[in-house]
Design an enzyme around this catalytic site. Structure first.
Site, mmCIF file in Angstrom:
data_model
loop_
_atom_site.group_PDB
_atom_site.id
_atom_site.type_symbol
_atom_site.label_atom_id
_atom_site.label_comp_id
_atom_site.label_asym_id
_atom_site.label_seq_id
_atom_site.Cartn_x
_atom_site.Cartn_y
_atom_site.Cartn_z
ATOM 1 N N HIS A 1 5.484 6.464 -1.169
ATOM 2 C CA HIS A 1 6.308 5.599 -1.364
ATOM 3 C C HIS A 1 5.598 3.718 -1.101
ATOM 4 O O HIS A 1 4.247 4.008 -0.634
ATOM 5 C CB HIS A 1 8.260 5.314 -0.745
ATOM 6 C CG HIS A 1 7.596 5.388 0.523
ATOM 7 N ND1 HIS A 1 7.042 6.178 1.581
ATOM 8 C CD2 HIS A 1 7.559 4.255 1.878
ATOM 9 C CE1 HIS A 1 6.910 5.878 3.359
ATOM 10 N NE2 HIS A 1 7.370 4.587 2.879
ATOM 11 N N HIS B 1 0.724 -0.705 0.351
ATOM 12 C CA HIS B 1 0.189 0.241 -0.277
ATOM 13 C C HIS B 1 0.928 1.658 -0.002
ATOM 14 O O HIS B 1 2.013 1.317 0.429
ATOM 15 C CB HIS B 1 -1.090 -0.149 0.832
ATOM 16 C CG HIS B 1 -0.172 0.262 2.233
ATOM 17 N ND1 HIS B 1 0.443 -0.987 3.173
ATOM 18 C CD2 HIS B 1 0.665 1.369 3.337
ATOM 19 C CE1 HIS B 1 1.396 0.076 3.870
ATOM 20 N NE2 HIS B 1 1.229 0.760 4.278
HETATM 21 O O1 3AM Z 1 3.391 2.523 4.710
HETATM 22 P P1 3AM Z 1 4.744 2.380 5.103
HETATM 23 O O2 3AM Z 1 5.304 0.503 5.476
HETATM 24 O O3 3AM Z 1 5.785 3.189 5.058
HETATM 25 O O4 3AM Z 1 6.074 2.286 8.937
HETATM 26 C C1 3AM Z 1 4.434 2.524 9.068
HETATM 27 C C2 3AM Z 1 4.119 1.833 7.307
HETATM 28 O O5 3AM Z 1 5.088 2.790 6.966
HETATM 29 C C3 3AM Z 1 4.128 3.227 9.754
HETATM 30 O O6 3AM Z 1 2.700 3.851 9.208
HETATM 31 C C4 3AM Z 1 2.596 2.880 7.896
HETATM 32 C C5 3AM Z 1 1.000 1.418 8.139
HETATM 33 O O7 3AM Z 1 1.706 0.761 9.331
HETATM 34 N N1 3AM Z 1 3.885 4.094 11.144
HETATM 35 C C6 3AM Z 1 4.367 2.450 11.185
HETATM 36 N N2 3AM Z 1 4.235 2.958 13.262
HETATM 37 C C7 3AM Z 1 4.589 5.133 12.757
HETATM 38 C C8 3AM Z 1 4.539 6.140 13.709
HETATM 39 N N3 3AM Z 1 4.725 5.789 14.473
HETATM 40 C C9 3AM Z 1 4.383 5.074 11.226
HETATM 41 N N4 3AM Z 1 4.264 6.493 10.449
HETATM 42 C C10 3AM Z 1 4.762 7.043 11.007
HETATM 43 N N5 3AM Z 1 4.770 6.719 12.462
#
Ligand code: 3AM
Length: 186
Positions: free
Chosen positions: A119, A36
């Site tokens: 991304h 996603h």
């Molecule tokens: O879409 P991506 O994989 O880049 O890394 C987590 C994931 O990102 C991010 O939210 C998305 C869905 O879980 N994520 C997790 N904890 C986070 C935080 N504390 C976060 N993004 C910002 N702050």
């Protein structure tokens, strides 16, 4: 409930990314169904706030958002944390993200300001990556780093619950908001 809002990827794009992941022998790959593009990470939110957010997101107007994914990169230069493919920060994508953030605010949810670097995460790596795995990752990036996928039109935005588990997070869709008219609609 730990939640985030994401742009879902069309099935063909997820398949292409999954094929690419198949060439990478290291890291924990994001399962194909979980790939996603995060628009906003909400963290822990109470149910009433999420219900209010749902109401606002239901009014998200349809529009065409063309997704252009190209160029692999890693986060963490010394110690690779994750591998991702960049998405072009197009006008419509940036506008969609702004509208989603407005919806979040209207629902009474306050978030810190963050820069939008669109991304799709493909894999995550543990801290102590072995040398030969790092070498493999380096070769993978050299060979496939310039990969560009055919552009596609994004179909929907989804509000996800993220359930943390030992083997990685599980993403459960709570509700989806179409960006293109659904089949059968005029
Ligand atoms: O879409 P991506 O994989 O880049 O890394 C987590 C994931 O990102 C991010 O939210 C998305 C869905 O879980 N994520 C997790 N904890 C986070 C935080 N504390 C976060 N993004 C910002 N702050």
């Amino acid at each position: 409930m730990r939640t985030f809002i994401a742009l879902d990827l069309p099935e063909e794009t997820r398949e292409q990314l999954s094929d690419l992941q198949g060439l990478l022998r290291v890291g924990r790959h994001v399962p194909e169904e979980n790939l996603h593009l995060t628009l906003s990470f909400l963290g822990e939110q109470p149910l009433p706030a999420l219900e209010a957010l749902h109401e606002v997101l239901c009014d998200l107007p349809p529009r065409e958002v063309v997704l252009r994914l190209s160029g692999l990169d890693i986060l963490g230069s010394r110690q690779p944390k994750l591998l991702f493919i960049r998405a072009e920060r197009s006008g419509p994508l940036a506008a969609l993200r702004r509208e989603v953030l407005t919806a979040v605010r209207l629902a009474g949810i306050e978030l810190p300001r963050t820069r939008f670097r669109p991304h799709v995460t493909l894999a995550r790596f543990s801290r102590d990556m072995e040398e030969r795995d790092a070498a493999h990752l380096g070769r993978f990036l050299q060979t496939h780093g310039d990969r560009a996928l055919p552009e596609v039109v994004a179909e929907q935005v989804t509000l996800y619950q993220s359930v943390l588990r030992e083997d990685g997070a599980r993403y459960d869709p709570l509700a989806s908001y179409p960006l293109v008219p659904m089949a059968g609609e005029t």
